[in-house]
Design a protein around this motif. Sequence first.
Motif, PDB file in Angstrom:
ATOM      1  N   VAL A 262       0.919  -1.174   0.248  1.00 44.72           N
ATOM      2  CA  VAL A 262      -0.419  -0.322  -0.033  1.00 44.72           C
ATOM      3  C   VAL A 262       0.876   1.541   0.398  1.00 44.72           C
ATOM      4  O   VAL A 262       0.672   1.835  -0.868  1.00 44.72           O
ATOM      5  CB  VAL A 262      -0.650   0.020   0.909  1.00 44.72           C
ATOM      6  N   ASP A 263       1.557   1.694   1.027  1.00 42.67           N
ATOM      7  CA  ASP A 263       2.993   2.613   1.133  1.00 42.67           C
ATOM      8  C   ASP A 263       3.144   2.997  -0.228  1.00 42.67           C
ATOM      9  O   ASP A 263       3.816   3.631  -0.814  1.00 42.67           O
ATOM     10  CB  ASP A 263       3.672   2.299   2.499  1.00 42.67           C
ATOM     11  N   GLU A 264       4.017   1.273  -0.788  1.00 45.49           N
ATOM     12  CA  GLU A 264       4.620   1.576  -2.101  1.00 45.49           C
ATOM     13  C   GLU A 264       3.692   1.850  -3.093  1.00 45.49           C
ATOM     14  O   GLU A 264       4.238   2.915  -4.409  1.00 45.49           O
ATOM     15  CB  GLU A 264       4.692   0.115  -2.387  1.00 45.49           C
ATOM     16  N   ALA A 265       2.581   2.030  -3.945  1.00 39.98           N
ATOM     17  CA  ALA A 265       1.292   2.006  -4.332  1.00 39.98           C
ATOM     18  C   ALA A 265       1.379   3.127  -4.138  1.00 39.98           C
ATOM     19  O   ALA A 265       0.678   4.355  -5.275  1.00 39.98           O
ATOM     20  CB  ALA A 265       0.083   1.504  -3.929  1.00 39.98           C
ATOM     21  N   LEU A 266       0.786   3.864  -2.852  1.00 37.90           N
ATOM     22  CA  LEU A 266       0.625   5.103  -2.843  1.00 37.90           C
ATOM     23  C   LEU A 266       1.708   6.258  -2.318  1.00 37.90           C
ATOM     24  O   LEU A 266       1.332   7.278  -3.681  1.00 37.90           O
ATOM     25  CB  LEU A 266      -0.034   5.782  -1.054  1.00 37.90           C
ATOM     26  N   ARG A 267       3.221   5.662  -2.872  1.00 40.83           N
ATOM     27  CA  ARG A 267       4.093   6.690  -3.309  1.00 40.83           C
ATOM     28  C   ARG A 267       3.826   6.724  -4.431  1.00 40.83           C
ATOM     29  O   ARG A 267       5.172   8.260  -5.317  1.00 40.83           O
ATOM     30  CB  ARG A 267       5.062   6.456  -2.208  1.00 40.83           C
ATOM     31  N   ARG A 268       3.568   5.530  -5.542  1.00 42.84           N
ATOM     32  CA  ARG A 268       3.517   5.518  -6.554  1.00 42.84           C
ATOM     33  C   ARG A 268       2.708   6.418  -6.914  1.00 42.84           C
ATOM     34  O   ARG A 268       2.984   8.231  -7.836  1.00 42.84           O
ATOM     35  CB  ARG A 268       3.793   4.049  -7.553  1.00 42.84           C
ATOM     36  N   LEU A 269       1.678   6.656  -6.726  1.00 37.07           N
ATOM     37  CA  LEU A 269       0.665   7.241  -7.071  1.00 37.07           C
ATOM     38  C   LEU A 269       0.578   9.234  -6.681  1.00 37.07           C
ATOM     39  O   LEU A 269       0.197  10.275  -7.359  1.00 37.07           O
ATOM     40  CB  LEU A 269      -0.758   6.872  -6.121  1.00 37.07           C
ATOM     41  N   ARG A 270       1.301   9.431  -5.827  1.00 38.77           N
ATOM     42  CA  ARG A 270       1.892  10.520  -4.824  1.00 38.77           C
ATOM     43  C   ARG A 270       2.089  11.710  -6.817  1.00 38.77           C
ATOM     44  O   ARG A 270       2.854  12.835  -6.419  1.00 38.77           O
ATOM     45  CB  ARG A 270       3.018  10.381  -3.443  1.00 38.77           C
ATOM     46  N   GLY A 271       3.216  10.659  -7.064  1.00 40.08           N
ATOM     47  CA  GLY A 271       4.535  10.630  -8.374  1.00 40.08           C
ATOM     48  C   GLY A 271       3.228  11.299  -9.608  1.00 40.08           C
ATOM     49  O   GLY A 271       3.567  11.121 -10.856  1.00 40.08           O
ATOM     50  N   SER A 272       1.997  10.837  -9.643  1.00 41.12           N
ATOM     51  CA  SER A 272       1.363  11.275 -10.595  1.00 41.12           C
ATOM     52  C   SER A 272       0.979  11.893 -11.465  1.00 41.12           C
ATOM     53  O   SER A 272       1.266  12.972 -11.097  1.00 41.12           O
ATOM     54  CB  SER A 272      -0.150   9.968 -10.503  1.00 41.12           C
ATOM     55  N   ALA A 273       0.845  11.926 -12.490  1.00 41.55           N
ATOM     56  CA  ALA A 273       0.561  12.905 -13.538  1.00 41.55           C
ATOM     57  C   ALA A 273      -0.555  14.155 -13.432  1.00 41.55           C
ATOM     58  O   ALA A 273      -1.295  15.069 -13.716  1.00 41.55           O
ATOM     59  CB  ALA A 273       0.702  13.184 -14.989  1.00 41.55           C
ATOM     60  N   ASP A 274      -2.181  12.934 -12.887  1.00 38.26           N
ATOM     61  CA  ASP A 274      -2.766  13.588 -12.241  1.00 38.26           C
ATOM     62  C   ASP A 274      -3.170  14.229 -10.888  1.00 38.26           C
ATOM     63  O   ASP A 274      -2.656  13.299  -9.850  1.00 38.26           O
ATOM     64  CB  ASP A 274      -3.855  12.291 -12.578  1.00 38.26           C
ATOM     65  N   ARG A 275      -3.065  15.361 -11.128  1.00 36.50           N
ATOM     66  CA  ARG A 275      -2.694  16.477  -9.820  1.00 36.50           C
ATOM     67  C   ARG A 275      -3.855  15.818  -8.036  1.00 36.50           C
ATOM     68  O   ARG A 275      -3.343  15.491  -6.974  1.00 36.50           O
ATOM     69  CB  ARG A 275      -3.037  17.533  -9.794  1.00 36.50           C
ATOM     70  N   TRP A 276      -5.015  15.569  -8.587  1.00 38.04           N
ATOM     71  CA  TRP A 276      -6.073  15.262  -7.636  1.00 38.04           C
ATOM     72  C   TRP A 276      -5.285  13.768  -6.963  1.00 38.04           C
ATOM     73  O   TRP A 276      -5.510  14.109  -6.044  1.00 38.04           O
ATOM     74  CB  TRP A 276      -7.619  15.251  -8.142  1.00 38.04           C
ATOM     75  N   LEU A 277      -5.265  13.305  -7.866  1.00 38.72           N
ATOM     76  CA  LEU A 277      -4.146  11.590  -7.136  1.00 38.72           C
ATOM     77  C   LEU A 277      -2.958  11.775  -6.864  1.00 38.72           C
ATOM     78  O   LEU A 277      -3.634  11.038  -5.737  1.00 38.72           O
ATOM     79  CB  LEU A 277      -4.477  10.774  -8.362  1.00 38.72           C
ATOM     80  N   ALA A 278      -2.547  12.689  -7.448  1.00 39.77           N
ATOM     81  CA  ALA A 278      -1.223  12.954  -6.370  1.00 39.77           C
ATOM     82  C   ALA A 278      -1.533  13.430  -4.537  1.00 39.77           C
ATOM     83  O   ALA A 278      -0.696  13.381  -3.861  1.00 39.77           O
ATOM     84  CB  ALA A 278       0.273  13.745  -7.415  1.00 39.77           C
ATOM     85  N   ILE A 279      -2.238  13.979  -4.758  1.00 40.47           N
ATOM     86  CA  ILE A 279      -2.488  15.214  -3.765  1.00 40.47           C
ATOM     87  C   ILE A 279      -2.802  14.106  -2.048  1.00 40.47           C
ATOM     88  O   ILE A 279      -2.914  13.776  -1.692  1.00 40.47           O
ATOM     89  CB  ILE A 279      -3.592  16.601  -4.017  1.00 40.47           C
TER      90      ILE A 279
END
Length: 100
Positions: free
Chosen positions: A65-82
């Motif tokens: 989960v932490d790995e996935a959230l860290r990856r999503l934090r770098g998403s080009a989708d600003r909403w998802l990154a936040i």
Amino acid sequence: MPELAARLRAGDPVQRRHAAEVLMVVGDPDARPAVDALVHAVEHDDKEVALVAVEALARLEVPEVDEALRRLRGSADRWLAIIADWLLSDRAERRQGGPG
């Protein structure tokens, strides 16, 4: 739980969102087998499904989960990154016994 994970990848958006909602309510550890499907829903589904999926994902206490959230934090989708950044912070506070 495999049937719920399968529904996250198939069916219409209402069925996918319902599956994510059930996984969020079921929580840890019963929803752990659906980690991959939840990540897929967060990364590839519409916002209504993704929001519930990321909340369900964040309730699971597994390293993926932490790995996935860290990856999503770098998403080009600003909403998802936040959202991912906020959930990572919330998880860290809970581990330290802070508010949340």
